[in-house]
Design a protein around this motif. Sequence first.
Motif, PDB file in Angstrom:
ATOM      1  N   HIS A 198     116.062  32.576   6.182  1.00 35.99           N
ATOM      2  CA  HIS A 198     117.520  32.712   5.766  1.00 35.99           C
ATOM      3  C   HIS A 198     117.381  32.211   4.110  1.00 35.99           C
ATOM      4  CE1 HIS A 198     118.450  32.965   9.975  1.00 35.99           C
ATOM      5  NE2 HIS A 198     119.152  33.780   9.630  1.00 35.99           N
ATOM      6  N   VAL A 199     116.288  31.419   4.043  1.00 32.61           N
ATOM      7  CA  VAL A 199     116.550  30.723   2.480  1.00 32.61           C
ATOM      8  C   VAL A 199     115.498  31.228   1.613  1.00 32.61           C
ATOM      9  CG1 VAL A 199     116.553  28.886   1.108  1.00 32.61           C
ATOM     10  CG2 VAL A 199     117.617  28.659   3.602  1.00 32.61           C
ATOM     11  N   TRP A 251     113.770  28.338  10.173  1.00 32.24           N
ATOM     12  CA  TRP A 251     115.218  28.960   9.627  1.00 32.24           C
ATOM     13  C   TRP A 251     114.972  29.183   8.285  1.00 32.24           C
ATOM     14  CZ3 TRP A 251     118.737  26.460   5.933  1.00 32.24           C
ATOM     15  CH2 TRP A 251     119.857  27.202   5.808  1.00 32.24           C
ATOM     16  N   ALA A 252     114.263  28.370   7.262  1.00 29.83           N
ATOM     17  CA  ALA A 252     114.276  28.536   5.822  1.00 29.83           C
ATOM     18  C   ALA A 252     113.651  29.918   5.525  1.00 29.83           C
ATOM     19  CB  ALA A 252     113.592  27.324   5.175  1.00 29.83           C
ATOM     20  N   ASP A 253     112.642  30.083   6.172  1.00 27.94           N
ATOM     21  CA  ASP A 253     111.838  31.445   6.107  1.00 27.94           C
ATOM     22  C   ASP A 253     112.427  32.472   6.227  1.00 27.94           C
ATOM     23  OD1 ASP A 253     109.217  30.883   5.339  1.00 27.94           O
ATOM     24  OD2 ASP A 253     108.257  30.637   7.021  1.00 27.94           O
ATOM     25  N   VAL A 291     111.668  24.919   9.112  1.00 26.76           N
ATOM     26  CA  VAL A 291     110.667  25.828   8.587  1.00 26.76           C
ATOM     27  C   VAL A 291     111.134  27.249   9.051  1.00 26.76           C
ATOM     28  CG1 VAL A 291     108.449  26.800   8.555  1.00 26.76           C
ATOM     29  CG2 VAL A 291     108.885  24.387   8.108  1.00 26.76           C
ATOM     30  N   ALA A 319     112.691  32.688  -0.840  1.00 30.98           N
ATOM     31  CA  ALA A 319     111.751  32.209  -1.987  1.00 30.98           C
ATOM     32  C   ALA A 319     111.941  32.969  -2.926  1.00 30.98           C
ATOM     33  CB  ALA A 319     110.478  31.582  -1.235  1.00 30.98           C
ATOM     34  N   ARG A 320     111.629  32.668  -4.084  1.00 31.54           N
ATOM     35  CA  ARG A 320     111.152  33.649  -5.218  1.00 31.54           C
ATOM     36  C   ARG A 320     109.995  34.541  -4.862  1.00 31.54           C
ATOM     37  NH1 ARG A 320     110.086  29.401  -9.275  1.00 31.54           N
ATOM     38  NH2 ARG A 320     109.138  28.901  -7.491  1.00 31.54           N
ATOM     39  N   GLU A 321     108.841  33.875  -4.454  1.00 31.69           N
ATOM     40  CA  GLU A 321     107.614  34.513  -4.183  1.00 31.69           C
ATOM     41  C   GLU A 321     107.381  34.401  -2.765  1.00 31.69           C
ATOM     42  OE1 GLU A 321     104.451  33.767  -6.711  1.00 31.69           O
ATOM     43  OE2 GLU A 321     105.795  32.622  -8.040  1.00 31.69           O
ATOM     44  N   GLN A 322     106.495  34.676  -2.070  1.00 33.63           N
ATOM     45  CA  GLN A 322     106.193  34.905  -0.661  1.00 33.63           C
ATOM     46  C   GLN A 322     106.573  33.159   0.060  1.00 33.63           C
ATOM     47  OE1 GLN A 322     106.630  37.808  -0.114  1.00 33.63           O
ATOM     48  NE2 GLN A 322     104.766  38.249   1.091  1.00 33.63           N
ATOM     49  N   SER A 323     106.948  33.517   1.269  1.00 30.17           N
ATOM     50  CA  SER A 323     107.098  32.186   1.735  1.00 30.17           C
ATOM     51  C   SER A 323     105.879  31.395   1.772  1.00 30.17           C
ATOM     52  CB  SER A 323     107.214  32.548   3.164  1.00 30.17           C
ATOM     53  OG  SER A 323     107.408  31.286   3.916  1.00 30.17           O
ATOM     54  N   GLY A 324     106.097  30.000   1.619  1.00 32.49           N
ATOM     55  CA  GLY A 324     104.885  28.927   1.551  1.00 32.49           C
ATOM     56  C   GLY A 324     103.944  28.755   2.567  1.00 32.49           C
ATOM     57  N   ILE A 325     104.434  29.025   3.934  1.00 38.58           N
ATOM     58  CA  ILE A 325     103.287  28.641   4.922  1.00 38.58           C
ATOM     59  C   ILE A 325     103.499  29.519   6.190  1.00 38.58           C
ATOM     60  CG2 ILE A 325     103.032  26.289   3.996  1.00 38.58           C
ATOM     61  CD1 ILE A 325     104.572  25.266   6.267  1.00 38.58           C
ATOM     62  N   THR A 326     102.661  29.697   6.732  1.00 36.07           N
ATOM     63  CA  THR A 326     102.836  30.395   8.139  1.00 36.07           C
ATOM     64  C   THR A 326     102.070  29.374   9.098  1.00 36.07           C
ATOM     65  OG1 THR A 326     102.401  32.434   7.100  1.00 36.07           O
ATOM     66  CG2 THR A 326     102.175  32.479   9.396  1.00 36.07           C
TER      67      THR A 326
END
Lengths: 147, 147
Positions: free
Chosen positions: B103-104, B99-101, B97, B106-113
């Motif tokens: 470096h990958v 890493w993806a937040d 999570v 999202a179109r919108e805001q990141s899914g979770i904090t």
Amino acid sequence: MKWDELREEDCPVARGLSVIGDRWTMLVLRDCFLGIRRFEEMQARLGITRHVLADRLRKLEADGVLRRDQYQERPARFEYRLTEKGKALYPVLVSLVAWADQHVPAREQSGITLLSRDTGEPLEPTLTDAKTGQKITHLTVTARSNR
Amino acid sequence: MKWDELREEDCPVARGLSVIGDRWTMLVLRDCFLGIRRFEEMQARLGITRHVLADRLRKLEADGVLRRDQYQERPARFEYRLTEKGKALYPVLVSLVAWADQHVPAREQSGITLLSRDTGEPLEPTLTDAKTGQKITHLTVTARSNR
DNA sequence: TTCGTAAGTTCCAAAAAGGAACGCACTTGT
DNA sequence: ACAAGTGCGTTCCTTTTTGGAACTTACGAA
């Protein structure tokens, strides 16, 4: 859901998996972290088919995880190196190693031990919060959706 | 190399991937960490085919990552819960999570904090050595093969 | 001239995944 | 009573992904 749809998901787990969520990708990256850079050597070490290796290297390059450097002309020859984005995957790899060492028994002794480059001592990887140093486990954390 | 051969490998990365190295498994486990326990709910949330979900749940149970609990007889109904071995995968999930937040995108805001359950503050997951607290990166670590 | 090296590509068969419908044993609503 | 809904799958068929081996291209070395 197919691979392209996975990348468009909102959840970071899904987006992460759209890059590394298959049988071979993390093994390719393991070899990259070990300093392996060339197609032939990876293919020999991994036991992956050439076809799939070529495909994964291309995808990893497209995703910005590896960089393809030409190290000789005529015939053109390339090597693959981790980008910063790729190097940032190290914690994922180490967490996986730590888990597998503890929970997925090998027939023989475990394959590798991680050592501190400073002290030479074995390391015990733990996930903590950078600010407080608090350990992160499923008990100490909640997830909040940002929408 | 096929799935069964992967599990017999000496390298812990390979053994780990023999359990979680596919497109769906970590997504199933994500839902388990979020408290989802039943087939129908997973299938609806994940967009996985029923066939593949049934297969993954069976494999995860066989690997000791999930436990299948009967919660009602006649008709028999089951729910799936993480075992200790499964809960121990939390650092892998969190590293992914993080890493993806970063470096990958999202179109919108990141899914979770991720939030501390104690303080409610956002967490910044970092991999450190349990003994020294030293940060673990690909620069500070060497790997030694045990053979 | 043939062999070896490096990085692929091509071709075909086998395995895995996607998609939709079906089955079964209840429970609930009308 | 009868129809519809719920939960957990399985079946059938198509599409996608892998596996495995051979072939290609451009060299340098024996």
